[in-house]
Design an enzyme around this catalytic site. Structure first.
Site, short mmCIF file in Angstrom:
data_model
loop_
_atom_site.label_atom_id
_atom_site.label_comp_id
_atom_site.label_asym_id
_atom_site.label_seq_id
_atom_site.Cartn_x
_atom_site.Cartn_y
_atom_site.Cartn_z
N HIS A 1 0.82 -1.23 0.00
CA HIS A 1 0.00 0.00 0.00
C HIS A 1 0.85 1.26 0.00
CE1 HIS A 1 -4.04 -1.82 0.81
NE2 HIS A 1 -3.24 -2.85 1.02
N ASP B 1 3.41 9.46 -0.92
CA ASP B 1 2.26 8.68 -0.45
C ASP B 1 2.01 7.56 -1.45
OD1 ASP B 1 0.00 7.96 1.03
OD2 ASP B 1 -0.65 10.04 1.27
P1 ADP Z 1 -3.12 6.60 5.05
O1 ADP Z 1 -3.51 5.25 4.59
O2 ADP Z 1 -1.65 6.88 4.94
O3 ADP Z 1 -3.64 6.98 6.37
P2 ADP Z 1 -5.04 7.52 3.01
O4 ADP Z 1 -5.40 8.89 2.60
O5 ADP Z 1 -4.80 6.58 1.88
O6 ADP Z 1 -3.79 7.63 4.01
O7 ADP Z 1 -6.23 6.90 3.85
C1 ADP Z 1 -6.69 7.52 4.98
C2 ADP Z 1 -8.09 7.01 5.31
O8 ADP Z 1 -8.37 7.28 6.67
C3 ADP Z 1 -9.16 7.71 4.49
O9 ADP Z 1 -10.22 6.82 4.27
C4 ADP Z 1 -9.58 8.86 5.41
O10 ADP Z 1 -10.92 9.23 5.25
C5 ADP Z 1 -9.36 8.28 6.79
N1 ADP Z 1 -8.84 9.33 7.70
C6 ADP Z 1 -7.61 9.90 7.68
N2 ADP Z 1 -7.49 10.83 8.64
C7 ADP Z 1 -8.66 10.87 9.28
C8 ADP Z 1 -9.17 11.64 10.37
N3 ADP Z 1 -8.42 12.57 10.98
N4 ADP Z 1 -10.43 11.41 10.76
C9 ADP Z 1 -11.19 10.48 10.13
N5 ADP Z 1 -10.78 9.72 9.11
C10 ADP Z 1 -9.52 9.91 8.68
C1 G6P Z 2 -1.25 3.22 6.12
C2 G6P Z 2 -0.63 1.86 5.97
C3 G6P Z 2 -1.53 0.80 6.63
C4 G6P Z 2 -1.81 1.21 8.08
C5 G6P Z 2 -2.40 2.62 8.15
C6 G6P Z 2 -2.62 3.11 9.58
O1 G6P Z 2 -2.45 3.22 5.42
O2 G6P Z 2 -0.44 1.56 4.60
O3 G6P Z 2 -0.92 -0.46 6.60
O4 G6P Z 2 -2.69 0.29 8.69
O5 G6P Z 2 -1.51 3.51 7.50
O6 G6P Z 2 -1.43 2.97 10.33
P1 G6P Z 2 -1.30 2.03 11.63
O7 G6P Z 2 0.16 1.98 11.93
O8 G6P Z 2 -2.11 2.71 12.67
O9 G6P Z 2 -1.86 0.69 11.27
#
Ligand code: ADP
Ligand code: G6P
Length: 462
Positions: A160, A368
């Site tokens: 991912h 990212d």
């Molecule tokens: P990552 O996987 O690195 O966290 P992504 O943007 O691919 O980044 O996915 C983040 C997911 O988590 C999205 O579905 C987003 O809506 C959710 N998310 C991220 N930050 C928050 C937050 N502060 N509150 C609620 N949902 C969140």
């Molecule tokens: C990214 C990573 C996931 C991970 C998520 C939240 O989306 O690709 O593998 O689960 O961040 O991070 P955490 O360390 O809380 O699982």
């Protein structure tokens, strides 16, 4: 149809909202297909009288059509495997941050130990024709460990996060072992063509891989298929959320509150890869260079707490507290604050309304894998009067979302100019761009992603 067994470090309580692209995406696709989801329970077994707690049993839980099977981790394993190797070595290096990596040799041993534990616990649950789909950087050696125990199932892997270029990857002392381990999978999937290219450069230059065509690579005495499968979202499900009571209420509340202002929005985990300080600098530059935005534009930045037991995450928190405090102190008025910085998770059902009420979304990571917030923002917009996405060219999503305003987040001035352009973009241009963006996220949605990966896995030559 073969049963699906998904393995990831983090599983989610499917009845609760989750922050994290992986948990959100998998929850949606597994609920539709049914199957087993295996991973860490999220619990840590503390040492008792200085002795490690005994290895935990697998816990089973049924949630709709999904059986969740989870194991607890002992304190030392958690520290070395999750906080250590996964989040203090692989995460920073895969996001090009060698300066933040902590190459402590104990971490690699713990990482291997937990992958062996996962393989041991998973094996008795498997049926001969199960398709196994392993997710993310925590579990790179899992297929090799399963193979060592005699598992012959088809096993796929999806990364991912970004795949770094070979010379960055090579900074990890165990890089060869990691890359060799990938060849125990039948299919290896990446988020973008750039990631796939980095993989092929590595295996060709470091391992003398033979490129066999059709995405097949032969190295380390094994053949694997590698491809780009950009992860998507469930657009219709998100729209249903937007139409539901909380979604609408949130939208109306924010629209009324900001009726005389322009709302800009950032939603992220509080992670150094997300470019948050750079984003605040760019917003500050916007207020300095385009004073008409003072007393008018407000940035709501929601940053959910993440991985707080890893040092670099404490640093980014302190940095954000001080940057947001400074800009509010310098530019704030009695009746207007430039930034509302919220260090919390917000409920998923409220997100679409918040996105829809925002004129501009700032999705400006330094690196990212994909970034699902960018896609969610597009999905939630009113096509008749859509908000505009300012997107980092370093997010995997930039390969697909060409009609966003693409920026280099290190370029403060350039980013401020793009934000100004987004704020002042004529309606017709916004509509045209949004229509193209929406088409793209609809075509390559979460169902497309699951189907194309699983088709590749089911069809992979053994
Ligand atoms: P990552 O996987 O690195 O966290 P992504 O943007 O691919 O980044 O996915 C983040 C997911 O988590 C999205 O579905 C987003 O809506 C959710 N998310 C991220 N930050 C928050 C937050 N502060 N509150 C609620 N949902 C969140
Ligand atoms: C990214 C990573 C996931 C991970 C998520 C939240 O989306 O690709 O593998 O689960 O961040 O991070 P955490 O360390 O809380 O699982």
């Amino acid at each position: 149809m073969s049963r699906l067994v998904v393995v990831s470090n983090r599983t989610a309580d499917l009845r609760k909202p989750a922050a994290g692209g992986l948990a959100v995406a998998l929850g949606e696709s597994l609920q539709q297909r049914g199957g087993v989801w295996f991973g860490w329970s999220g619990k840590i077994l503390e040492d008792v009288d200085g002795q490690p707690a005994p290895e935990g049993k697998v816990n089973f839980q049924r949630a709709g059509k999904v059986t969740l099977a989870t194991v607890d981790l002992g304190r030392a394993d958690y520290d070395a495997y999750y906080a250590g190797y996964s989040n203090d070595v692989l995460w920073p290096v895969f996001h090009y941050r060698l300066d933040l990596a902590n190459f402590d040799t104990r971490f690699a041993a713990g990482y291997r130990r937990v992958n062996q534990l996962f393989a041991r616990k998973l094996l008795p649950m498997l049926k001969p024709d199960d398709l196994i789909w392993v997710h993310d950087y925590h579990l790179i050696p899992l297929a090799a460990e399963l193979r060592a125990l005699g598992c012959t199932n088809r096993i796929g892997f999806f990364l991912h996060v970004p795949m770094p270029p070979p010379l960055i990857m090579a900074a990890i002392p165990e890089h060869e072992w990691l890359m060799r381990s990938l060849f125990a999978f039948d299919v290896v999937g990446f988020q973008s063509r750039a990631d796939l290219l980095h993989f092929s450069h590595y295996v060709e230059s470091e391992a003398g891989a033979e490129v066999l065509g059709d995405g097949r690579f032969r190295a380390y005495g094994r053949t694997t298929h590698a491809g780009a499968f950009p992860i998507g979202m469930d657009v219709d499900d998100f729209l249903r959320l937007a139409e539901a009571k909380e979604g609408r209420e949130m939208f109306e509340r924010m629209r009324d509150e900001y009726s005389r202002r322009q709302l800009l929005l950032g939603v992220d985990r509080l992670d150094y890869s997300k470019g948050l300080p750079q984003r605040i600098h760019a917003f500050r530059e916007l207020l300095a260079q385009y004073p008409e935005n003072r007393n008018r534009a407000t940035l709501i930045q929601i940053a959910s707490p993440s991985r707080e037991d890893v040092e670099a995450y404490g640093d980014i928190r302190r940095q954000m507290d001080s940057l947001c405090g400074a800009i509010n102190g310098d530019y704030g008025e009695l009746d207007w604050m430039p930034i509302r910085y919220i260090h919390r998770n917000i409920a998923r059902k409220r997100l679409p309304g918040l996105y829809r009420a925002s004129r501009v979304a700032l999705v400006t990571p330094l690196r990212d894998g994909m970034n699902l917030v960018a896609k969610e923002f597009i999905a939630a917009q009113d096509p008749a009067d859509p908000g505009m996405l300012v997107l980092s060219r370093f997010a995997g999503a930039a390969e697909q979302l060409k009609d966003a305003l693409l920026v280099n987040p290190y370029d403060t001035q350039g980013t401020a100019q793009a934000i100004q352009r987004a704020l002042t973009m004529p309606l017709e241009e916004r509509r045209n761009r949004h229509a193209n963006l929406l088409r793209s996220i609809r075509e390559q949605n979460i169902h497309w992603w699951t189907r194309s990966f699983l088709d590749a896995l089911a069809g992979a030559q053994k």
